[in-house]
Write an enzyme that holds these catalytic residues in place. Sequence first.
Site, PDB file in Angstrom:
ATOM      1  N   CYS A 137      38.246  43.081  47.119  1.00 33.21           N
ATOM      2  CA  CYS A 137      37.115  43.950  46.747  1.00 33.21           C
ATOM      3  C   CYS A 137      37.020  45.137  47.692  1.00 33.21           C
ATOM      4  O   CYS A 137      36.291  46.081  47.419  1.00 33.21           O
ATOM      5  CB  CYS A 137      35.788  43.208  46.817  1.00 33.21           C
ATOM      6  SG  CYS A 137      35.590  41.917  45.614  1.00 33.21           S
ATOM      7  N   HIS A 174      36.871  37.125  43.131  1.00 36.83           N
ATOM      8  CA  HIS A 174      38.264  36.698  43.275  1.00 36.83           C
ATOM      9  C   HIS A 174      38.435  35.225  43.615  1.00 36.83           C
ATOM     10  O   HIS A 174      39.565  34.754  43.745  1.00 36.83           O
ATOM     11  CB  HIS A 174      38.965  37.568  44.333  1.00 36.83           C
ATOM     12  CG  HIS A 174      39.011  39.009  43.938  1.00 36.83           C
ATOM     13  ND1 HIS A 174      38.126  39.947  44.429  1.00 36.83           N
ATOM     14  CD2 HIS A 174      39.801  39.640  43.056  1.00 36.83           C
ATOM     15  CE1 HIS A 174      38.389  41.117  43.881  1.00 36.83           C
ATOM     16  NE2 HIS A 174      39.391  40.964  43.042  1.00 36.83           N
ATOM     17  N   LYS A 192      38.194  33.330  32.992  1.00 38.38           N
ATOM     18  CA  LYS A 192      38.363  34.598  33.683  1.00 38.38           C
ATOM     19  C   LYS A 192      39.848  34.973  33.670  1.00 38.38           C
ATOM     20  O   LYS A 192      40.703  34.120  33.858  1.00 38.38           O
ATOM     21  CB  LYS A 192      37.864  34.443  35.120  1.00 38.38           C
ATOM     22  CG  LYS A 192      37.495  35.760  35.714  1.00 38.38           C
ATOM     23  CD  LYS A 192      36.643  35.588  36.942  1.00 38.38           C
ATOM     24  CE  LYS A 192      36.448  36.954  37.549  1.00 38.38           C
ATOM     25  NZ  LYS A 192      35.586  36.964  38.689  1.00 38.38           N
ATOM     26  N   CYS A 251      36.181  40.770  51.930  1.00 39.05           N
ATOM     27  CA  CYS A 251      37.155  40.422  50.880  1.00 39.05           C
ATOM     28  C   CYS A 251      38.083  41.621  50.695  1.00 39.05           C
ATOM     29  O   CYS A 251      37.623  42.705  50.309  1.00 39.05           O
ATOM     30  CB  CYS A 251      36.456  40.091  49.560  1.00 39.05           C
ATOM     31  SG  CYS A 251      37.639  39.927  48.194  1.00 39.05           S
ATOM     32  N   CYS A 266      34.312  34.724  47.564  1.00 38.38           N
ATOM     33  CA  CYS A 266      33.998  35.961  46.849  1.00 38.38           C
ATOM     34  C   CYS A 266      33.913  35.627  45.356  1.00 38.38           C
ATOM     35  O   CYS A 266      34.853  35.065  44.800  1.00 38.38           O
ATOM     36  CB  CYS A 266      35.095  36.995  47.112  1.00 38.38           C
ATOM     37  SG  CYS A 266      35.242  38.184  45.774  1.00 38.38           S
ATOM     38  N   LYS A 323      45.889  36.885  37.269  1.00 39.50           N
ATOM     39  CA  LYS A 323      47.343  36.782  37.371  1.00 39.50           C
ATOM     40  C   LYS A 323      47.749  35.342  37.636  1.00 39.50           C
ATOM     41  O   LYS A 323      48.719  34.848  37.085  1.00 39.50           O
ATOM     42  CB  LYS A 323      47.826  37.648  38.536  1.00 39.50           C
ATOM     43  CG  LYS A 323      48.369  38.986  38.100  1.00 39.50           C
ATOM     44  CD  LYS A 323      49.149  39.561  39.262  1.00 39.50           C
ATOM     45  CE  LYS A 323      49.219  41.054  39.191  1.00 39.50           C
ATOM     46  NZ  LYS A 323      49.599  41.666  40.441  1.00 39.50           N
ATOM     47  N   HIS A 330      45.252  46.359  32.249  1.00 42.22           N
ATOM     48  CA  HIS A 330      45.055  45.209  31.359  1.00 42.22           C
ATOM     49  C   HIS A 330      43.922  45.513  30.385  1.00 42.22           C
ATOM     50  O   HIS A 330      43.357  46.607  30.386  1.00 42.22           O
ATOM     51  CB  HIS A 330      44.852  43.926  32.162  1.00 42.22           C
ATOM     52  CG  HIS A 330      43.663  43.934  33.080  1.00 42.22           C
ATOM     53  ND1 HIS A 330      42.390  44.194  32.643  1.00 42.22           N
ATOM     54  CD2 HIS A 330      43.559  43.716  34.417  1.00 42.22           C
ATOM     55  CE1 HIS A 330      41.547  44.118  33.656  1.00 42.22           C
ATOM     56  NE2 HIS A 330      42.243  43.851  34.750  1.00 42.22           N
ATOM     57  N   HIS A 357      40.636  47.166  31.734  1.00 38.43           N
ATOM     58  CA  HIS A 357      40.741  48.604  32.001  1.00 38.43           C
ATOM     59  C   HIS A 357      40.744  49.373  30.681  1.00 38.43           C
ATOM     60  O   HIS A 357      40.118  50.422  30.548  1.00 38.43           O
ATOM     61  CB  HIS A 357      42.033  48.934  32.749  1.00 38.43           C
ATOM     62  CG  HIS A 357      42.206  48.193  34.040  1.00 38.43           C
ATOM     63  ND1 HIS A 357      43.329  47.478  34.333  1.00 38.43           N
ATOM     64  CD2 HIS A 357      41.385  48.058  35.110  1.00 38.43           C
ATOM     65  CE1 HIS A 357      43.207  46.932  35.526  1.00 38.43           C
ATOM     66  NE2 HIS A 357      42.032  47.268  36.015  1.00 38.43           N
TER      67      HIS A 357
HETATM   68  O1  ME8 Z   1      37.101  48.336  41.014  1.00 40.19           O
HETATM   69  N1  ME8 Z   1      36.488  43.012  31.416  1.00 40.19           N
HETATM   70  O2  ME8 Z   1      39.056  49.269  40.213  1.00 40.19           O
HETATM   71  P1  ME8 Z   1      39.624  48.132  39.282  1.00 40.19           P
HETATM   72  C1  ME8 Z   1      36.022  44.238  31.258  1.00 40.19           C
HETATM   73  N2  ME8 Z   1      38.962  51.148  42.027  1.00 40.19           N
HETATM   74  N3  ME8 Z   1      36.324  45.257  32.080  1.00 40.19           N
HETATM   75  C2  ME8 Z   1      37.115  45.007  33.113  1.00 40.19           C
HETATM   76  C3  ME8 Z   1      37.644  43.706  33.345  1.00 40.19           C
HETATM   77  C4  ME8 Z   1      37.298  42.683  32.424  1.00 40.19           C
HETATM   78  N4  ME8 Z   1      37.767  41.451  32.527  1.00 40.19           N
HETATM   79  N5  ME8 Z   1      38.404  43.759  34.447  1.00 40.19           N
HETATM   80  C5  ME8 Z   1      38.378  45.043  34.887  1.00 40.19           C
HETATM   81  C6  ME8 Z   1      37.936  49.229  40.992  1.00 40.19           C
HETATM   82  N6  ME8 Z   1      37.616  45.809  34.076  1.00 40.19           N
HETATM   83  C7  ME8 Z   1      37.743  50.479  41.817  1.00 40.19           C
HETATM   84  C8  ME8 Z   1      36.744  51.378  41.104  1.00 40.19           C
HETATM   85  S1  ME8 Z   1      35.340  53.615  40.902  1.00 40.19           S
HETATM   86  C9  ME8 Z   1      34.802  54.764  41.941  1.00 40.19           C
HETATM   87  C10 ME8 Z   1      36.407  52.629  41.844  1.00 40.19           C
HETATM   88  C11 ME8 Z   1      37.399  47.261  34.196  1.00 40.19           C
HETATM   89  O3  ME8 Z   1      41.010  48.545  38.956  1.00 40.19           O
HETATM   90  C12 ME8 Z   1      35.934  47.573  34.397  1.00 40.19           C
HETATM   91  O4  ME8 Z   1      35.715  48.903  34.075  1.00 40.19           O
HETATM   92  O5  ME8 Z   1      39.396  46.795  39.882  1.00 40.19           O
HETATM   93  C13 ME8 Z   1      35.803  47.349  35.890  1.00 40.19           C
HETATM   94  O6  ME8 Z   1      34.617  47.895  36.423  1.00 40.19           O
HETATM   95  C14 ME8 Z   1      37.047  48.055  36.376  1.00 40.19           C
HETATM   96  O7  ME8 Z   1      38.041  47.717  35.367  1.00 40.19           O
HETATM   97  C15 ME8 Z   1      37.524  47.658  37.750  1.00 40.19           C
HETATM   98  O8  ME8 Z   1      38.774  48.271  37.949  1.00 40.19           O
END
Ligand code: ME8
Length: 641
Positions: free
Chosen positions: A130, A147, A294, A127, A144, A297, A19, A22
């Site tokens: 997380c 979420h 926020k 959680c 949490c 989904k 999204h 990311h």
């Molecule tokens: O946490 N605004 O993966 P994840 C800005 N796998 N950036 C956002 C965002 C938002 N609303 N939502 C997500 C994980 N991100 C673990 C990480 S690393 C060793 C393991 C981005 O798929 C942002 O970079 O939940 C956030 O830190 C990351 O997606 C979380 O991705």
Amino acid sequence: MTATFYATTPIFYVNAEPHIGHAYTTILVDVAARYHRLAGDDVRFLTGTDEHGEKIAKAAEAAGTTPQAYVDQVSQQFRDTWDRLGITYDGFIRTTESRHQKIVQDVLQRVYDQGDIIYGEYGGLYCVKCERYYTEKELEDGKCPQHDLEPEYRSEANYFFRMEKYRPWLKEQLETNPNLIRPEGYRNEVLAMLREPIGDLSISRPKERVPWGIPLPWDEDHVTYVWFDALLNYWSDLESQGLDDRYWPHVQHFIAKDILKPHGVFWPTMLKAAGIPLFQHLNVHGYWLVEDRKMSKSVGNVVRPLELEQRYGNDAFRYFLLRDMSFGLDASFHELGLAERINADLANDLGNLLNRTLGMLGKYRSGVVPSFGPLTAEDEALRDAFTSLPNAVMREVEGLHFDRALAMVMEAVAAANKYVSDQKPWELAKDEAQSERLDTVLRGCLEALRCASILLDPVMPGKMQELRAQIGVSGDVILDDASHWERLEAGSATEPGEPLFPRVDLEALKATMDVAGGSEEASEAAAPALEHKPEITIDDFAKLELRVGTITAAEDHPNADRLWVLTVQVGPETRTVVSGIKAHYTAEQLVGTTVILVANLAPVKLRGVLSQGMILAAEDAEGNLSLAGLDRSLPDGSEVR
Ligand code: ME8
């Protein structure tokens, strides 16, 4: 001397499609990497996917497939998305790769052998989304904060990493190195976490409950906790290729605030225990909200980057993301804001400078690049405004002020537009004696465009290459080219082309939003009290012509996924109505349905299709829709009063 830049994004969970959040982190690191490459630095940019753990296994089960097949597919979806968004990563790591698993096991064994991993029992609030335990204090109203879900109580015999032992060390690192975690607010947050015991970190899960993970090398009955596995990607990608000496001393991580604790507390203490030097910087950005809410989904407001890329073009989308978020702070996404930004900065300022320059050059100089004559103070001011930028822009990029870097370049572009208005080339063209002066002014504009295209290249690589092609520059560029003013070749030909950034029709966009049950309306609907519109008289109401119609066809809109193109029979008339109810009704459900049509609404083009009226529907606070109809049958064309 060449500087080295090694930057990482989080590795994303593969339980959901990419999204805008990311995309933001990944585009941001791509832009930083491209600036450093442009400056001649030795760059490595790593991204990847996080593929183990309980929630991935659950997602695979829900999708009715095996975890491996599931992660293969979603990981590929991330790569495909990054390709479409022009992401130039040098490394892509997946935690299911054997090169990564081997290194995780090596590190675990080392830390275990030195006595920093112990076996014990632990109970706490967990959680699953997380994939971590929460302390009571971290929860908001018992839930949490990420979420908004109540964590479940869990108690298990696990292996624990002796994290608490490293707390004083970590505190000292943060106190002596103010730039370790940036911006400062996040450093302070971590320091606050370290004021109290952080406890030991459970780093294993019983295999019988969570089989989808890396087995502990000394106990096959346990798999590695997903965060201990995932964080090591930043190191394993380098070590598995013998690149650690070259890049590790320069590592900078980019993350959002949601994963501050794992990166600010778990990761540095893990590195210390494993004997791996600490990262240089942990750069933490804020959250993209969607219309101030926020993204989730369940709310149904997840923004898909590829839809925006398709609608507005990749370069404009990238520009918007970087220009509209201040690193560290939250920003709110609104499609209208994106469109307004494109119109103001790209279509008006930059596009206009290109079009008017090439237009005048074509008219007065047959499109050929002229030579400079002597420079006046105004010409020099324009030159200095651009040639001083490369260093300043790089300083902002290094300080993570991407928005400011872009604002600075756009200020120079605005100054160039003002220069054109002040120098009035169209007046100069009327006087033969001013021919050299006209050459100088036009040449100055061309050089300004060339410099701007280099400075903006990391953000909009495709469009800036097109811009350079239009002013007759081909081949690679380097940042230093923007520090010099006379780089074009006098006598070479320009090649005007299509406008780089077509203006977005804001009225049409607003109309689409209204028709689509507009997002503004959706948030209004969510408000607890009814919000009334200004009162109207019976005469105002009488202006509305509402009629009964029957939907006879529902076809896909050629340019918009969310819209139906409906054919509505209204008595003897057949109307085409573009309607944003696609998420709520299938074609089968619609055809044959009686609807109420606003029949005297001025026709409007909605994303290229002329819409002749609007059908009425009711919407609740959750965004559920129901078409307005009749409780007994009346012929098409009957008036509703
Ligand atoms: O946490 N605004 O993966 P994840 C800005 N796998 N950036 C956002 C965002 C938002 N609303 N939502 C997500 C994980 N991100 C673990 C990480 S690393 C060793 C393991 C981005 O798929 C942002 O970079 O939940 C956030 O830190 C990351 O997606 C979380 O991705």
